[in-house]
Scaffold this motif. Sequence first.
Motif, short mmCIF file in Angstrom:
data_model
loop_
_atom_site.label_atom_id
_atom_site.label_comp_id
_atom_site.label_asym_id
_atom_site.label_seq_id
_atom_site.Cartn_x
_atom_site.Cartn_y
_atom_site.Cartn_z
N ASP A 83 -8.63 14.15 8.09
CA ASP A 83 -7.25 13.72 8.35
C ASP A 83 -7.20 12.30 8.88
N ASP A 84 -8.21 11.50 8.53
CA ASP A 84 -8.19 10.09 8.93
C ASP A 84 -6.99 9.37 8.31
N LEU A 85 -6.68 8.22 8.89
CA LEU A 85 -5.66 7.35 8.32
C LEU A 85 -6.36 6.23 7.55
N SER A 86 -5.80 5.86 6.42
CA SER A 86 -6.30 4.72 5.66
C SER A 86 -5.21 3.65 5.60
N PHE A 87 -5.63 2.41 5.65
CA PHE A 87 -4.68 1.31 5.56
C PHE A 87 -5.07 0.40 4.42
N MET A 88 -4.13 0.16 3.53
CA MET A 88 -4.34 -0.76 2.40
C MET A 88 -3.80 -2.12 2.84
N ALA A 89 -4.67 -3.09 2.95
CA ALA A 89 -4.29 -4.37 3.53
C ALA A 89 -4.14 -5.45 2.46
N GLY A 109 0.35 -8.89 -1.09
CA GLY A 109 0.23 -9.23 0.32
C GLY A 109 0.79 -8.21 1.28
N GLU A 110 1.54 -7.23 0.79
CA GLU A 110 2.09 -6.23 1.68
C GLU A 110 1.05 -5.17 2.01
N GLY A 111 1.21 -4.51 3.15
CA GLY A 111 0.26 -3.50 3.58
C GLY A 111 0.92 -2.15 3.68
N MET A 112 0.10 -1.09 3.80
CA MET A 112 0.67 0.25 3.89
C MET A 112 -0.34 1.22 4.51
N LEU A 113 0.19 2.12 5.34
CA LEU A 113 -0.61 3.18 5.93
C LEU A 113 -0.54 4.42 5.05
N ALA A 150 5.44 6.32 9.59
CA ALA A 150 4.95 5.03 9.09
C ALA A 150 4.19 5.17 7.78
N VAL A 151 3.80 6.39 7.40
CA VAL A 151 3.01 6.61 6.19
C VAL A 151 3.83 6.25 4.94
N ALA A 152 3.18 5.55 4.03
CA ALA A 152 3.77 5.16 2.74
C ALA A 152 5.02 4.30 2.89
N ARG A 153 5.10 3.55 3.99
CA ARG A 153 6.18 2.59 4.19
C ARG A 153 5.59 1.18 4.11
N PRO A 154 6.05 0.34 3.20
CA PRO A 154 5.48 -1.01 3.08
C PRO A 154 5.69 -1.84 4.34
N ILE A 155 4.69 -2.62 4.66
CA ILE A 155 4.78 -3.60 5.75
C ILE A 155 4.81 -4.98 5.10
#
Length: 322
Positions: A83-89, A109-113, A150-155
């Motif tokens: 159940d780790d979190l991954s972040f696409m940076a 350039g956008e990121g996402m959890l 915050a999951v699957a919400r673009p930053i």
Amino acid sequence: MLPDSPAAPPVFHFSTDAFPRQNRLSSWREVVCRTIVNLDIETSKADDFHSHATVCQLPGLGLVFVDTVAMHMTHSRELIRDDDLSFMAAPTCAWAASQLGRDSTCKPGEGMLLNNAEVGSISLASDARFTSFRVPIAAIEPLVFDVQAAVARPIAADNPALKLLVSYLEGARDTKALVTPELQRLAVTHVYDILAMALGATRDAGEIARGRGMRAARLHAVKTFVSRNFNRQDLSVASVAVHLGVTPRYIHMLFENEAESFSSFLLAQRLTHVHQALTDQRLARHSISTIAFDSGFSDLSSFNRAFRRRFGMTPSEARHPA
């Protein structure tokens, strides 16, 4: 695949160049995707598939740096391991992600959890370079208002914390300085802090992060910018502040707990470059003054004095040792 220095954290390099052309995609699926990142991949470039990945494991932080062709990645239920979190940076191309019923289209350039305990997918629209990392949910959940929200919400790419995070992660590719468990834990803590700020840290966590992880990341960003631009004669604390969107006073504050000031750090970068150039036989025909000016110095007298103070010899003696 080759590990880096044994004194540093384990780092492994993978490349499709290591496989026969006809087996590259299938080999990559088994060796990298299913074993390391728990993903299945599909691509329209199966006949010309190429990808390169660098994997680094720190305590509580798994980092993956990837250069790849356009592809669709799927995290299916059979590939759920934790159940780790991954972040696409910040991928360098347009991309899309889907998880928890949320379908997001992202700009370069956008990121996402993303949550490794849930099925999901990521699509890269074209050839891209990106960084991804995984962290334990227990390490991030106390720092953020609502992790699941915050999951699957673009930053946004211009989010200050995301920009710092990307810069800090890029610096983490060079793990040679992280040779002790204490330094490794410190780097991981900084990533946690900055990630929390990007996602929406709680008030208490935000105050801690600003004084710890954010400060370290901004100092790293300052030093990186100076190291890459030391040869500019107009480089100053003011010009660096403008580039990073902070005040000159803030940059001076970042160096208050360091062994040297901003000016000393900049001078050291320039002098080190000059010394290396003077002992490089390929530059033997370049005059000392040319090398000094090309390294950012604008006054030869002050350059000569600074060089002698640092190295205990004149530039001429450095070039022609007795």
